[in-house]
Design an enzyme around this catalytic site. Structure first.
Site, mmCIF file in Angstrom:
data_model
loop_
_atom_site.group_PDB
_atom_site.id
_atom_site.type_symbol
_atom_site.label_atom_id
_atom_site.label_comp_id
_atom_site.label_asym_id
_atom_site.label_seq_id
_atom_site.Cartn_x
_atom_site.Cartn_y
_atom_site.Cartn_z
ATOM 1 N N ILE A 160 0.842 -1.213 0.000
ATOM 2 C CA ILE A 160 0.000 0.000 0.000
ATOM 3 C C ILE A 160 0.872 1.257 0.000
ATOM 4 O O ILE A 160 0.606 2.215 -0.732
ATOM 5 C CB ILE A 160 -0.961 -0.009 1.201
ATOM 6 C CG1 ILE A 160 -1.905 -1.219 1.114
ATOM 7 C CG2 ILE A 160 -1.772 1.292 1.256
ATOM 8 C CD1 ILE A 160 -2.808 -1.414 2.322
ATOM 9 N N TYR B 166 -2.376 -9.290 17.434
ATOM 10 C CA TYR B 166 -2.308 -8.295 16.359
ATOM 11 C C TYR B 166 -3.410 -7.251 16.545
ATOM 12 O O TYR B 166 -3.161 -6.044 16.523
ATOM 13 C CB TYR B 166 -2.445 -9.008 15.009
ATOM 14 C CG TYR B 166 -2.490 -8.077 13.837
ATOM 15 C CD1 TYR B 166 -1.397 -7.279 13.516
ATOM 16 C CD2 TYR B 166 -3.634 -7.978 13.046
ATOM 17 C CE1 TYR B 166 -1.442 -6.423 12.431
ATOM 18 C CE2 TYR B 166 -3.678 -7.130 11.961
ATOM 19 C CZ TYR B 166 -2.584 -6.355 11.656
ATOM 20 O OH TYR B 166 -2.636 -5.504 10.583
#
Ligand code: UDP
Length: 322
Positions: free
Chosen positions: A13, A150
């Site tokens: 990205i 996470y």
């Protein structure tokens, strides 16, 4: 002209974001330790007069400080990514995500740089009220399951970013990315679409985990990049949290069928039990659905996904064929 610092700027990205900002006439500096990013993603930019890079980790505070001192806006994408990498490297995941964000916010405050902080749809955890809205309650699994480390580390990042805004007046915008797809994304860290596309093109079995009934919605990377540049320029977005995603769901089994059709592949579609898919499957939980409500970001910056899954897949297939 604005000077942007993109952490994780050689990643999938980040490198697309760098391309777009350079194209818009901005100055761009990236920092990336090439742990999951790749130099080839930014190779074409290195001779551009408005582009600068440092190959280093964001926890090298001397380097980070110098870069931040020259920038107006920091887009913080550097993080441990990919379900496979996360479940297999929990220490690295937690430390990178928490300490990295802390380092970024500290230098941003020193130079009063605006910060756009990447978070994830993982923070919605096992929430079952869909579509997910930014102010929903969250429900995570127990701490013995690495996957939730996470989500929790990204929640700490969000808390910290919003605290810097509330307590210290630092302009911070938080965005939660849903499954994003496009060229330069690799399947090495578990991401399903590049994996399926490569398997299909090689006529190897397409590996659907579990029963394949779990669903996802996929967003074109160009739409994510446009959303980020618009959020960066929108003063009223500061202090807020935004979903960035697409609202059309598909089951993973149907995704495999669609990719098989679009590639004209001979691959068989193979169901793989989670125990075979992940080294530590006993400590793994998949999410059944993950769908964003995009009302908030649409209202704020007029965000609308521009392309649907079939077109996204055609672009990704063309990229992998090259
Ligand atoms: N998945 C799969 N086969 C693969 C890789 C992933 O069936 O080779 C599944 C995975 O179990 C999940 C979905 O595809 O249900 C999306 O996985 P990904 O890792 O891309 O993203 P996330 O789980 O973070 O949404």
């Amino acid at each position: 002209m604005t000077h942007y610092l993109i952490t994780g700027g050689a990643g999938f990205i980040g490198s697309h974001l760098a391309d777009a900002l350079i194209e818009q006439g901005h100055e761009v500096t990236i920092i990336d330790d090439l742990s999951t990013g790749r130099f080839s993603n930014i190779q074409h930019l290195v001779d551009h007069p408005n582009f600068h890079f440092a190959i280093d980790t964001i926890t090298n505070v001397v380097v980070l400080d110098r870069l931040a001192s020259m920038c107006d806006v920091i887009i913080h994408l550097a993080a441990a990514v990919g379900v496979r990498l996360i479940v297999e490297n929990p220490v690295h995941t937690i430390e990178t995500n928490v300490m990295g964000t802390e380092a970024v916010l500290k230098v941003a405050l020193r130079y009063r740089a605006k910060v756009l902080l990447a978070s994830t749809s993982e923070v919605y955890g096992k929430g079952n009220r869909l579509p997910f809205k930014e102010d929903d309650d969250v429900l995570l699994g127990p701490t013995i399951h690495n996957r939730w480390a996470y989500a929790a580390s990204k929640m700490i990042d969000e808390f910290l970013g919003l605290a810097y805004y509330q307590e210290k007046g630092l302009p911070v915008v938080v965005f939660r990315l849903f499954n994003t797809v496009g060229p330069r994304q690799t399947g090495r860290y578990g991401m399903v679409i590049p994996r399926f596309v490569q398997q299909a093109l090689n006529n190897e079995p397409i590996t659907v985990y579990g029963d394949g009934k779990q669903q996802r919605s996929f967003t074109w990377v160009g739409d994510v990049v446009e959303a980020l540049t618009n959020l960066a320029e929108n003063p009223a977005a500061v202090g807020k949290v935004f979903n960035i995603g697409h609202q059309k769901e598909i089951s993973i089994y149907d995704l495999a069928k669609l990719i098989k059709k679009l590639t004209g592949s001979q691959s068989e579609i193979k169901l793989i039990p989670y125990e075979e898919a992940y080294a530590d499957a006993a400590n793994f939980e998949d999410m059944q659905r993950r769908l964003p409500d995009i009302g908030k970001i649409s209202k704020q910056i007029g965000y609308q996904p521009s392309i649907d899954l079939e077109e996204i897949l055609k672009n990704v297939i063309a990229y992998h064929k090259e």
